[in-house]
Write an enzyme that holds these catalytic residues in place. Structure first.
Site, mmCIF file in Angstrom:
data_model
loop_
_atom_site.group_PDB
_atom_site.id
_atom_site.type_symbol
_atom_site.label_atom_id
_atom_site.label_comp_id
_atom_site.label_asym_id
_atom_site.label_seq_id
_atom_site.Cartn_x
_atom_site.Cartn_y
_atom_site.Cartn_z
ATOM 1 N N ASP A 450 141.991 0.055 -53.950
ATOM 2 C CA ASP A 450 141.457 1.154 -54.745
ATOM 3 C C ASP A 450 139.980 1.313 -54.372
ATOM 4 O OD1 ASP A 450 141.230 3.082 -56.806
ATOM 5 O OD2 ASP A 450 140.425 1.559 -58.141
ATOM 6 N N THR A 452 137.273 3.234 -56.676
ATOM 7 C CA THR A 452 136.374 3.193 -57.818
ATOM 8 C C THR A 452 136.510 1.874 -58.569
ATOM 9 O OG1 THR A 452 136.609 5.573 -58.037
ATOM 10 C CG2 THR A 452 135.663 4.396 -59.905
ATOM 11 N N GLU A 551 126.379 13.428 -62.943
ATOM 12 C CA GLU A 551 125.556 14.308 -63.765
ATOM 13 C C GLU A 551 124.688 13.503 -64.716
ATOM 14 O OE1 GLU A 551 127.580 17.372 -65.998
ATOM 15 O OE2 GLU A 551 126.651 18.851 -64.688
ATOM 16 N N LYS A 615 123.335 24.445 -59.028
ATOM 17 C CA LYS A 615 123.418 23.240 -58.203
ATOM 18 C C LYS A 615 124.849 23.096 -57.713
ATOM 19 C CE LYS A 615 124.233 20.012 -62.042
ATOM 20 N NZ LYS A 615 123.712 18.871 -62.810
ATOM 21 N N ARG A 861 143.265 11.485 -53.749
ATOM 22 C CA ARG A 861 143.970 12.330 -54.720
ATOM 23 C C ARG A 861 145.436 11.926 -54.827
ATOM 24 N NH1 ARG A 861 140.769 13.825 -58.060
ATOM 25 N NH2 ARG A 861 141.438 15.921 -58.560
ATOM 26 N N ASN A 890 145.768 2.360 -63.314
ATOM 27 C CA ASN A 890 146.393 3.198 -62.290
ATOM 28 C C ASN A 890 146.670 2.431 -61.000
ATOM 29 O OD1 ASN A 890 143.655 2.933 -61.882
ATOM 30 N ND2 ASN A 890 143.368 4.984 -61.071
#
Length: 1247
Positions: A450, A452, A551, A615, A861, A890
């Protein structure tokens, strides 16, 4: 979607969307029927007449506050014969195997399913038959009981751990509405239809429907890290009707709605249902659902209705089946045991035939052999067969299995105790959660990882930026002079600064504080205003809630540089600009989506000026810049530099808008907002109109921090010929950028995308169809004939397209119809579709072959099911040993599917760890797990097995040679007690220590030379070749053990004039020669000597002589005269010097060939391990010298520039929530003092 040209589909089907996560798993029948007509086109087959039928009743029905509703007969399902139970699962989780009643019978049943244990049980039964037995029953019973007991204890300990884990989860508490009042109840007692109350930081116990919460409009924030690997918060919202009417306890008690929804499935992205309440129907979707495994955040209290419980929840459905994992050595060892058993039967049959003929020709005629039983020669041969089965049973070593279990247990403890795999920051040691797979760690060929939280820390950090053509972020003084070594900027002047924020460019801070460059101020003002971050005041602190970590990092950076986002309402944003507060009116918020790849905000400034801030990704921003915009070239150069440094970039720009222009656009925007058809497309068109002629300010560069040592670990594993594939749910651009960061991808690689792969596979399929012999031969030509390295980057949509892995039911229907089409049509079949399952399998095999030709593979994805599918395809078509590593729920399916599953105990919960075989805190520990522990375990187990088979052959086959001298009468050479204790006491300890402590080289050299790992992948240290070498070695040793003493005893005379050539003296000499030989043989095979090894060899020989003299003493014979019959044999035989010479001669002749062969092999044909061992001292000194001189390597930029990835989240932000005002509390008139520092919400468990 990739900017590259994609191959046109021959049937004009739409190509997969690279941004969409496809689900291939569960579907309902209506989904199949809805597309059934599509499959009928061009099929010229008569269709059956369809008789309309009433609509089927929805598959899942729940009545709120009514437990009895789900127990109705119509909701019962048959379990066994006429036994039925409710189709609704309870909420208790059960992973254990045994209970108090079932443990003993079930465990014994499982153990006797093992062929060797069953074989020895049958032997034990044979040994109690007087006519057959040639050995005492205890010679088999003692080792059998020992094996069963040790294995049972190990299984019990493992199952108790599972009991403890289940108990811990099932006994968690939550409030449930029972009899009109909320009562604290255990999770295990929850049922479908219950109303539950959850509080801040609670884990969600089941898949539940949100009814109301303490936040405005029943908004509820959840942390979904355990599900999808994302640490940013998500928001869920209750229906308006439940928000208005279901807050008080009595209101909830009267709630009796009927919920009709889809049946339990594993789709994390979808939920469809209807709530019927007071004769009104209300639609339900995923935004109304809270899923098990998530956690309530920033919400004081919420009320929910249980929809799916226990094994019906989506997280459990995604877990995949728990598979029983066995190592390759286990499987090979079983085949070898069957081979030994076949050899045993063959030998016993030959000896039985020999006895038949011997008795016929000699035995029946010798009067002194008459026993009065009257058996015929055939009957005696039959009895002799079973007698030899008992005598030669040690060829199938019963103690082998218990020894293997002890070794594996010890190896697991060494992993647990390894301080170099201990992560002090979180006090997390490595953990071997299984004891059966250690040697498999030394044979890994493919790693599936994986991204992340596994490769990355899932922490974003603002690292650099470029403003009006100048780059900031490198170490620089306040005067703008570049420095070799910088110091962190002192943000003490900013009371809102985040203490964890690190920045070394003093010049940027001084420029901001001096306010000399308006463009720099505009840059950070844009960051503080153009976002969908929401801020919540908790006491004296601000908590930022961002739709993406990127963000949140940008807003936090702006805060540190003096532009602090303070608050927002539905139509205003308030920020602190250095030393004064400003409020801006928000006219429109143009949110991000995967097609736009940008977001904008239109603001009215306090002076009345209207300005648009934007942005987004450079690929879309540069298309919308004003032709006269400055610094485009220099900014692009900076973007390329940032991209080569694997930073995630974002372009910032603005545009001033006149009032008239805004009014005209606003009318179009309003019309698009209320459009009933294609609303999203209409809004995107309107957004395009205003987002043009923009003026570029600069760009940001965010680091998605890799875990420490990831690139080095990947490089080292690659040198060991281990291929690493990354399987992630992230966007293609993000995954590709991380691929470069961790050096999976390099600039000299040619990247193959999904469309390229599809064309290649389609061509191969067409080639196979056009070949008359295509189904009978395999095309193994390489897919990539051009020189150079290739890498594969493929999305989940293309993966489904390529592998024909669409909906399961729909795929079966389509394959059936396509087969008919192929048969009835004269046209050639469509190359995009398989005509049968054979073509589908060949397509999958082609894909695996192509992927394995690539140096690196990244699948992005992809769904949890697709991750497991990729792993299973490689296992199936490459017959390779695979390892999966991940840290979230997951990843559970992938972890369970691989031969070895590794869980990272990180920020995403413990689901992956609970399903794993091994667990630790950092990806970098994987190299030590494989290259050190895995390789050592493999070497140890191989040496152990080779030696174990050898010593048992040498021990047992002496009986075979003795048979030719005793009329094949199934007599034993050795004393019964020697046979019993040979594998238990006399030869067990040295070989066990080989299996526990052996090292060819130390851990540092194992890591320094990854090529040492290759023999494990090739399986070259233990295979049938090694087995037969051990067999022939054992045959040679048994020949020497028998015939040299036999020759020495033949016509000899002792010093006292007596001839000690009796059977018992011969047994003593043969046994003594055997024990000394096998213990010295293990010494020759030992590479790593310790005091323990030396002591074990000496102690084993000493124990043998000590026990033998005790058992041959007159004292013990007097106590048990029928059991100990070798009275005085040892003392009588071993006082003869020539018998000691016989023992020495036997041992020398047994060992001399082995010494010569080992010398020649290491001198003439040395292996990589031999070479490293020979120069071990030299390498160790070099390592010490390198450690003293080690310096941090300078960063080297890539030769070619890459298009940078954009720093945005996977899905839309909070824009819809903000502009609707549903989540905004009324702004207080007097704002209280704010906290001294600002942090992001997902980073703290106490929010």
């Amino acid at each position: 979607m990739s900017a590259r040209h994609r191959a046109a589909s021959q049937d004009s089907q739409e190509e997969p969307d690279d941004e969409e996560v496809p689900y291939t798993d569960d579907e309902t029948d209506d989904e199949v029927h809805s597309e059934d007509d599509l499959d009928r086109r061009d099929v010229h087959v008569p269709e059956p007449v369809i008789i309309p039928t009433p609509a089927a009743e929805p598959g899942w029905s729940i009545r709120a506050n009514d437990r009895e509703y789900c127990n109705q007969p119509k909701f019962q399902k048959k379990v066994f014969l006429c036994v039925k139970k409710s189709r609704y699962s309870g909420n208790a989780i059960k992973t254990y195997k045994y209970n108090i009643i079932t443990f003993l019978p079930l465990n014994l049943f499982e153990q006797f399913n093992r062929a060797a244990n069953l074989y020895f049980l049958c032997l034990l039964i044979l040994q109690v038959i007087p006519q057959i037995t040639t050995l005492q029953w205890y010679t088999t019973l003692v080792p059998l009981v020992l094996v069963l007991a040790i294995t049972a204890i190990k299984d019990l300990v493992d199952d108790l751990a599972r009991h403890s884990m289940d108990k811990q989860i099932n006994n968690r508490k939550c409030d449930v509405l029972l009899k009109g009042r909320f009562e604290e109840t255990r999770w295990m007692n929850l049922q479908v239809g219950d109303v539950v109350r959850l509080k801040k930081n609670d884990f969600i116990p089941a898949d539940i429907l949100l009814l109301s919460s303490s936040n405005p409009n029943s908004l509820c924030y959840v942390e979904t890290a355990a599900l999808d690997g994302e640490t940013n918060l998500k928001f869920k919202m209750g229906l308006k009707v439940t928000d208005e009417r279901l807050h008080e306890e009595d209101q909830l008690a009267r709630f009796n709605a009927l919920i009709l929804c889809e049946e339990p499935n594993n789709r994390l992205d979808k939920f469809m249902g209807t709530m019927i309440w007071d004769s009104e129907s209300y639609p339900l979707d995923l935004d109304n659902m809270l899923l098990r495994g998530c956690r309530i955040r920033n919400t004081d209290e919420c009320h929910c209705l249980v929809i799916f419980a226990g094994n019906d929840t989506k997280i459990m459905r995604n877990g995949g089946k728990t598979r029983f994992k066995r190592t390759r050595i286990d499987i090979l060892m079983n085949y070898m045991v069957y081979t030994i058993f076949g050899l045993l039967v063959f030998l016993c049959a030959g000896l039985a035939i020999g006895h038949t003929y011997w008795y016929e020709s000699i035995g029946s005629k010798a009067w002194y052999l008459f026993d009065g039983l009257g058996y015929s020669s055939s009957t005696r041969g039959f009895i002799s067969f079973w007698g030899y089965i008992i005598i030669l049973n040690t060829m199938v070593p019963i103690s082998l299995y218990v020894s293997v279990e002890v070794i594996r247990l010890g190896q697991s403890r060494f992993i647990n105790w390894d301080l170099q795999m201990y992560y002090a920051d979180k006090d997390t040691p490595a953990k071997a959660r299984t004891t059966t797979l250690n040697e498999q760690l030394g044979q890994i060929e493919y790693i599936f990882s994986d991204k992340t939280g596994t490769l990355t820390q899932n922490i974003m950090a603002f690292k650099k930026c470029t403003i009006t053509g100048r780059n900031y972020g490198d170490p620089t003084s306040a005067d703008g002079v570049a420095l070799d070594h910088g110091t962190p900027v002192d943000f003490s002047w900013n009371k809102y600064a985040d203490k964890n924020f690190q920045f070394e460019d003093q010049f940027l801070v001084s420029s901001i504080r001096s306010k000399e460059d308006p463009q720099i101020l505009e840059f950070f003002k844009l960051l503080s205003l153009c976002h969908t971050v929401m801020v919540e005041q908790k006491g004296d602190e601000l908590v930022y809630q961002a739709a993406s970590p990127d963000e949140g990092a940008l807003v936090t950076a702006a805060c540190n540089f003096g532009y602090v986002f303070l608050s927002r309402t539905q139509d205003t944003i308030t920020i602190l600009e250095m030393d004064h507060e400003e409020r801006y009116e928000m006219l429109a918020l143009l949110d991000f989506n995967s097609d736009r790849k940008r977001m904008s905000i239109i603001l009215r400034f306090p002076d009345g000026k209207i300005r648009l801030y934007c942005k987004g990704a450079d690929t879309v921003i540069y298309q919308r810049l004003d032709p006269n915009s400055k610094n485009k070239e220099t900014t692009q150069e900076s973007l390329d530099i940032f991209a080569n440094e694997t930073l995630r970039t974002l372009c910032l720009c603005y545009k001033d808008i006149s009032q008239a222009e805004y009014d005209a656009w606003s009318q179009k925007h309003q019309a698009a907002s209320v459009s009933m058809e294609n609303r999203e497309e209409a809004l995107d068109t309107v957004y395009e109109e205003i987002e043009e002629n923009l003026l570029l300010i600069g760009a940001t560069a965010i680091e998605d921090k890799l875990q420490d040592g990831v690139p080095e670990t990947i490089a080292k594993l690659a040198k060991a010929d281990i291929k690493i594939w990354v399987l992630t749910g992230d966007k293609k651009e993000t995954a590709e950028n991380i691929g470069y960061a961790c050096q999976l991808l390099t600039d000299d690689m040619k990247i193959q995308y999904g469309e390229d792969v599809n064309v290649q596979l389609r061509n191969r399929q067409t080639q196979r169809r056009n070949d008359p012999q295509g189904r009978n031969k395999k095309l193994k030509e390489p897919f990539f004939t051009e020189p150079g390295k290739n890498a594969l980057v493929i999305t989940g949509g293309w993966l489904n397209e390529i592998l024909y892995e669409k909906k399961k039911k729909r795929r079966r229907l389509r394959l059936k119809k396509l087969r008919k089409r192929f048969i009835h049509s004269t046209n050639p079949p469509d190359s995009n579709q398989p005509v049968d399952d054979w073509e589908k399998e060949k397509r999958q095999e082609d894909f695996v072959d192509m992927a394995c030709e690539c140096s690196s593979v990244i699948c992005c994805r992809v769904t949890p099911k697709q991750k497991a599918t990729v792993v299973s395809l490689v296992k199936r078509y490459k017959k390779a040993v695979t390892l999966s590593i991940g840290d979230g729920a997951n990843d559970v399916n992938m972890i369970k599917t691989a031969d070895i599953g590794v869980g990272i105990s990180g920020q995403e919960g413990m689901q992956a760890v609970m399903s794993s075989d091994y667990a630790f805190a950092q990806f970098r520990y994987l190299q030590r797990l494989l290259l050190v522990h895995g390789r050592w375990s493999y070497i140890r187990m191989c040496k152990f097995l080779r030696y174990f088979f050898y010593k048992n052959f040498a021990f047992t086959l002496v009986h075979f040679w003795f048979a030719f001298f005793n009329g094949f009468s199934a007599q034993t050479v050795y004393e019964d007690w020697f046979i019993t204790l040979y594998n238990v006491c006399y030869s067990s300890l040295p070989v066990l220590l080989i299996g526990l402590l052996e090292q060819d080289v130390n851990d540092k050299l194992s890591l320094r030379y990854p090529k040492l790992y290759l023999p494990g992948q090739q399986g070259s240290l233990f295979n049938y070749k090694n087995f037969f070498i051990s067999l022939f070695h054992g045959i040679y040793t048994s020949l020497m053990i028998f015939f040299i003493p036999y020759g020495a005893f033949l016509q000899t005379m002792g010093q006292d004039g007596e001839a000690p050539s009796d059977n018992q003296s011969f047994a003593v000499v043969a046994a003594s020669s055997l024990i000394i030989t096998v213990n010295l043989q293990i010494s020759l095979n030992t590479s790593y000597w310790t005091f323990v090894n030396f002591f074990a060899v000496i102690a084993s020989i000493a124990i043998y002589f000590g026990i033998m003299f005790d058992f041959h003493s007159a004292g013990i014979h007097i106590i048990l005269p029928t059991t100990f019959t070798f009275t005085g044999a040892a003392s009588n035989a071993l006082r003869q010097p020539y018998l000691w010479l016989t023992i020495i001669l036997t041992v020398g002749i047994c060992l001399l060939p082995v010494i010569c062969i080992q010398f020649l092999c290491q001198s003439i044909w040395p292996s990589v391990g031999d070479k490293v061992q020979r120069n071990r001292k030299k390498y160790e000194l070099e390592d010490e010298e390198e450690e003293r001189k080690k310096k941090k390597p300078a960063f080297q930029r890539g030769v070619h520039s890459r298009r940078s990835a954009y720093a945005f989240s996977h899905s839309t932000g909070y824009a819809d929530l903000i502009v609707s005002g549903r989540s905004i509390r009324q702004r207080p008139r007097v704002r209280p003092e704010l906290r001294e520092s600002i942090r992001e919400a997902p980073q703290d468990d106490n929010i």
